[in-house]
Design an enzyme around this catalytic site. Structure first.
Site, PDB file in Angstrom:
ATOM      1  N   LYS A 181      -8.410 -10.217  -8.675  1.00 42.19           N
ATOM      2  CA  LYS A 181      -9.615 -10.422  -7.623  1.00 42.19           C
ATOM      3  C   LYS A 181     -10.635  -9.552  -7.840  1.00 42.19           C
ATOM      4  O   LYS A 181     -10.427  -8.247  -8.143  1.00 42.19           O
ATOM      5  CB  LYS A 181      -8.735 -10.355  -6.228  1.00 42.19           C
ATOM      6  CG  LYS A 181      -9.796 -10.684  -5.144  1.00 42.19           C
ATOM      7  CD  LYS A 181      -8.669 -10.395  -3.754  1.00 42.19           C
ATOM      8  CE  LYS A 181      -9.308  -9.057  -3.333  1.00 42.19           C
ATOM      9  NZ  LYS A 181      -9.818  -8.881  -2.030  1.00 42.19           N
ATOM     10  N   LYS A 218     -13.676  -4.170  -3.961  1.00 44.94           N
ATOM     11  CA  LYS A 218     -14.575  -3.061  -3.839  1.00 44.94           C
ATOM     12  C   LYS A 218     -13.673  -1.807  -4.437  1.00 44.94           C
ATOM     13  O   LYS A 218     -14.370  -0.744  -4.894  1.00 44.94           O
ATOM     14  CB  LYS A 218     -14.521  -2.596  -2.281  1.00 44.94           C
ATOM     15  CG  LYS A 218     -15.716  -3.466  -1.513  1.00 44.94           C
ATOM     16  CD  LYS A 218     -16.090  -3.073  -0.369  1.00 44.94           C
ATOM     17  CE  LYS A 218     -15.478  -4.114   0.882  1.00 44.94           C
ATOM     18  NZ  LYS A 218     -14.341  -3.569   1.703  1.00 44.94           N
ATOM     19  N   LYS A 269       0.810  -1.481  -0.065  1.00 43.97           N
ATOM     20  CA  LYS A 269       0.058  -0.184  -0.076  1.00 43.97           C
ATOM     21  C   LYS A 269       0.930   1.280  -0.030  1.00 43.97           C
ATOM     22  O   LYS A 269       0.538   2.277  -0.690  1.00 43.97           O
ATOM     23  CB  LYS A 269      -0.967  -0.148   1.299  1.00 43.97           C
ATOM     24  CG  LYS A 269      -2.113  -0.845   1.169  1.00 43.97           C
ATOM     25  CD  LYS A 269      -3.354  -0.564   2.227  1.00 43.97           C
ATOM     26  CE  LYS A 269      -4.431  -1.499   2.012  1.00 43.97           C
ATOM     27  NZ  LYS A 269      -5.492  -1.153   3.033  1.00 43.97           N
TER      28      LYS A 269
END
Ligand code: ATP
Ligand code: LTN
Length: 335
Positions: A198, A201, A115
């Site tokens: 994948k 969201k 991240k």
């Protein structure tokens, strides 16, 4: 006190709808486990703010996330479903755990490395760095034995185990050592337009993500336009036919039919027929969940009341653990 093993898991309120991967990968399993476990499900808003959130959206997404879990079958009377920031013991224990976590140890967490590399050093915060110790606090406050998570969270549960063991050996037995529970078969639902990544969201494009709160016509359209290969043979082969294999997994989980029987039923009758039937199955599963969610959201005061009652139940357990921790490490009792 319940004699069932305690289970804890968390979900970030990071979007205004869940996607069907969350349902298949997490909620289906949680529904099964809630009968045999003393289950605690936490909407981890303090984790969500480790990346920037719009305040109005965050509040709304927290309610929407809770409503969808309830609508999908998490029973807030049988399980404990609550909002992390309603129980201050979470950041309080996280602080204590920060003081026994090595800087190098936290630096090795791959979620942080990924991240922070994506965001760049300037927008990476100390909060993101401390994400795993807050997650460890979530789990350890409740003496959880079982932590159902996706494969990406395995390292964080390992760190939690290490911290619990370290605390116990330094200050005396205080925490149960939790175990990760990772479901293999349905661990990954893929994006319908990009069946090698994948479903998520935070995907870059909406077309391949089926949202729980999509209108039925939108859901059906997304399923019918899912990317598949050219040979028209309904066969499970994730390597060379990732698109159709992903659709078979979704069909199989939602309809409770084995992949082999679906192959036998649809085999060479073409993709069009299969996708039409799958669209019906997906709509039949999610239309009632969507309707129930909208009903729950129409009465936010009642939803807030349920969440408050559940938070009180959670706080009772959490505060007991925190009091023991404060005592063991030598913090002075307030007279
Ligand atoms: P984000 O994009 O915000 O990281 P996400 O949609 O990937 O969100 P999380 O909120 O991180 O999902 O995860 C909630 C739960 O849903 C986790 O247990 C995770 O393993 C599961 N999950 C998420 N996406 C999928 C997927 N595509 N297939 C199976 N399980 C999934
Ligand atoms: N990091 C987890 C969410 C999470 C969690 C937890 C999961 C926060 N606290 C405690 C299990 C136990 C994720 O899925 N992104």
């Amino acid at each position: 006190m319940s004699s069932k093993p305690r289970l804890f898991s968390g979900i970030q309120p990071s979007a205004n709808s869940l996607q069907i991967g969350n349902y298949i990968g997490a909620i289906v399993q949680w529904k099964e486990l809630q009968a045999s476990h003393d289950a605690i499900f936490c909407i981890v808003d303090l984790h969500a703010i480790t990346v920037q959130q719009d305040p109005t959206q965050l509040r709304e997404n927290t309610r929407r996330t809770a409503a969808q879990y309830i609508a999908a079958g998490i029973d807030p009377a049988a399980s404990t479903l609550f909002v992390q920031s309603h129980v201050p013991a979470h950041p309080e224990l996280a602080w204590i755990l920060n003081t026994i976590t090595g800087f190098g140890e936290a630096s090795r967490m791959t979620q942080f490395k990924d991240k922070s590399a994506r965001q760049g050093a300037d927008s990476t915060t100390v909060g993101l760095f401390a994400y795993p110790t807050l997650m460890a606090a979530d789990i350890l406050l409740y003496q959880a034995a079982v932590v159902p998570v996706g494969d990406d969270q395995r390292q964080h549960v390992e760190l939690t185990r290490d911290l619990a063991g370290r605390f116990n050996s330094r200050f005396g037995d205080t925490f149960a050592i939790p175990e990760a529970r990772i479901q293999r078969e349905t661990a990954r639902i893929y994006d319908l337009q990009e069946p090698t990544s994948k479903m998520s969201k935070s995907a870059s494009s909406e077309a391949g993500v089926v949202w729980l709160l999509d209108e039925p016509t939108v859901t059906a359209k997304k399923i019918k336009s899912a990317v598949t290969d050219a040979d028209n043979d309904v066969r499970f082969d994730p390597e060379s036919k990732p698109g159709i294999s992903n659709l078979l997994t979704i069909y199989s989980v939602l309809a409770g039919e084995s992949i082999a029987s679906l192959e036998a039923e649809f085999g060479s009758r073409g993709y069009g027929n299969f996708k039409t039937k799958l669209a019906d199955v997906v709509v039949a599963t999610f239309a009632p969940i969507r309707e129930r969610t909208l009903e729950l959201l129409a009465d936010p005061a009642e939803l807030d009341r349920v969440l408050a009652g559940n938070a009180d139940r959670a706080a009772e357990i959490a505060n007991r653990t925190l009091a023991t921790v404060y005592d063991r490490i030598g913090l002075l009792h307030k007279a």
